[in-house]
Design a protein around this motif. Structure first.
Motif, PDB file in Angstrom:
ATOM      1  N   THR A   1       0.846  -1.196   0.000  1.00  0.00           N
ATOM      2  CA  THR A   1       0.000   0.000   0.000  1.00  0.00           C
ATOM      3  C   THR A   1       0.880   1.244   0.000  1.00  0.00           C
ATOM      4  O   THR A   1       2.056   1.176   0.386  1.00  0.00           O
ATOM      5  CB  THR A   1      -0.899   0.044   1.248  1.00  0.00           C
TER       6      THR A   1
ATOM      7  N   THR B   1      -1.028  -6.967  -6.366  1.00  0.00           N
ATOM      8  CA  THR B   1      -1.056  -5.512  -6.556  1.00  0.00           C
ATOM      9  C   THR B   1      -1.334  -5.174  -8.017  1.00  0.00           C
ATOM     10  O   THR B   1      -0.634  -5.645  -8.911  1.00  0.00           O
ATOM     11  CB  THR B   1       0.286  -4.881  -6.130  1.00  0.00           C
TER      12      THR B   1
ATOM     13  N   SER C   1      -2.385   0.538  -8.576  1.00  0.00           N
ATOM     14  CA  SER C   1      -1.980   0.645  -7.172  1.00  0.00           C
ATOM     15  C   SER C   1      -0.461   0.689  -7.052  1.00  0.00           C
ATOM     16  O   SER C   1       0.092   1.427  -6.225  1.00  0.00           O
ATOM     17  CB  SER C   1      -2.532  -0.530  -6.365  1.00  0.00           C
TER      18      SER C   1
END
Length: 294
Positions: free
Chosen positions: A84, A107, A111
């Motif tokens: 993240t 992912t 992102s």
């Protein structure tokens, strides 16, 4: 505040990139993004240097974990797996992370670009989620500064010898005081768990050991630390010849067979509770390996 601090960080002039087959597509997408930012891209992540702020690294694999483990074996590399943007912000702020590891399996490209941009723009000790998006207190800021000097020195002066009574490393003492024992789960194989946690272990197999075709309900990352082995992924019809430093991710459910040519030690990490289901007997496996290696 965090965004203002991040925006002040100068971008590196060059990114050294690498990936295995499970991370190659995501790595290529991120390399294209880097080039759109006029950042040079090269190869050879192991050459990263913690004192060189103009060059950083980018690595990708199935989970992002295995490549980070391997990258961190090289002096001067501070690699972190980031899933993240918050992970990237913390990794840069706290650890001055100079190698970004990303997951090609979990992912998305969109992102990953956001994670990469955050990592590029965030300076060391910037306000981050871990600091409550506030500047670090003076004592913590001092600790972070010292960690950049002390971390590269860890283990530098340790001397490993064959006498466990004189070794200062508890893991080395553990290894030297364990014997290789037969493994009921893997016919024909001998191994010892050098170090283990609920979802990872360092394992050693004797030369000549064979793992019959089997599968797990989880995927697992593997990095070879010593020796030489071959892995046949029978589900995909692929063969991987692995030696020191090589990394391999095997997806959940993929049937695979293994042959150890030398005494071999490797780190393995898995997702979930350990299990193992055999798809052939030992004699069938030995005949198949003999045919493949003839």
């Amino acid at each position: 505040m965090a965004e203002n601090a991040a925006a002040a960080a100068p971008s590196p002039l060059k990114i050294i990139a690498g990936a295995d087959s499970f991370g190659a597509e995501l790595k290529d997408a991120l390399v294209s993004h880097l080039r759109s930012l006029n950042i040079d891209v090269g190869r050879g992540v192991s050459s990263s240097d913690s004192s060189d702020t103009t060059t950083r690294g980018l690595v990708a694999c199935g989970t992002g974990v295995g490549v980070a483990i391997f990258a961190n074996k090289n002096p001067g590399v501070f690699a972190a797996t980031c899933l993240t943007p918050a992970d990237a912000l913390n990794a840069r702020s706290i650890n001055n992370c100079n190698v970004l590891a990303v997951s090609g399996m979990s992912t998305s490209k969109e992102s990953a670009v956001e994670i990469l941009d955050t990592w590029l723009k965030t300076p060391f000790k910037a306000p981050c989620p871990a600091s409550g998006f506030k500047p670090w207190e003076e004592n913590l800021s001092c600790f972070l500064d010292k960690s950049m000097i002390e971390m590269p020195l860890i283990g530098k002066n340790d001397k490993l010898d064959n006498d466990s009574s004189t070794s200062t490393c508890s893991i080395c003492c553990l290894v030297k005081n364990r014997e290789l024992n037969p493994v009921e789960m893997i016919p024909g194989g001998s191994m010892k768990i050098v170090r283990e946690s609920p979802t990872s272990a360092i394992v050693r197999f004797k030369a000549g050991s064979v793992e019959p075709a089997h599968h797990h309900t989880f995927g697992h990352d593997l990095v070879v630390l010593e020796g030489k082995k071959s892995v046949w992924n029978l589900t995909k019809g692929e063969r991987f010849d692995l030696t020191v430093g090589d990394y391999l991710f095997t997806p959940a459910g993929d049937v695979h067979r293994v042959k150890y040519y030398e005494e071999t030690e490797f780190f393995i990490k898995w997702d979930g509770r350990w299990d193992m289901f055999f798809d052939e007997d030992l004699e069938t496996a030995k005949k198949a390996v003999e045919k493949e290696t003839a």
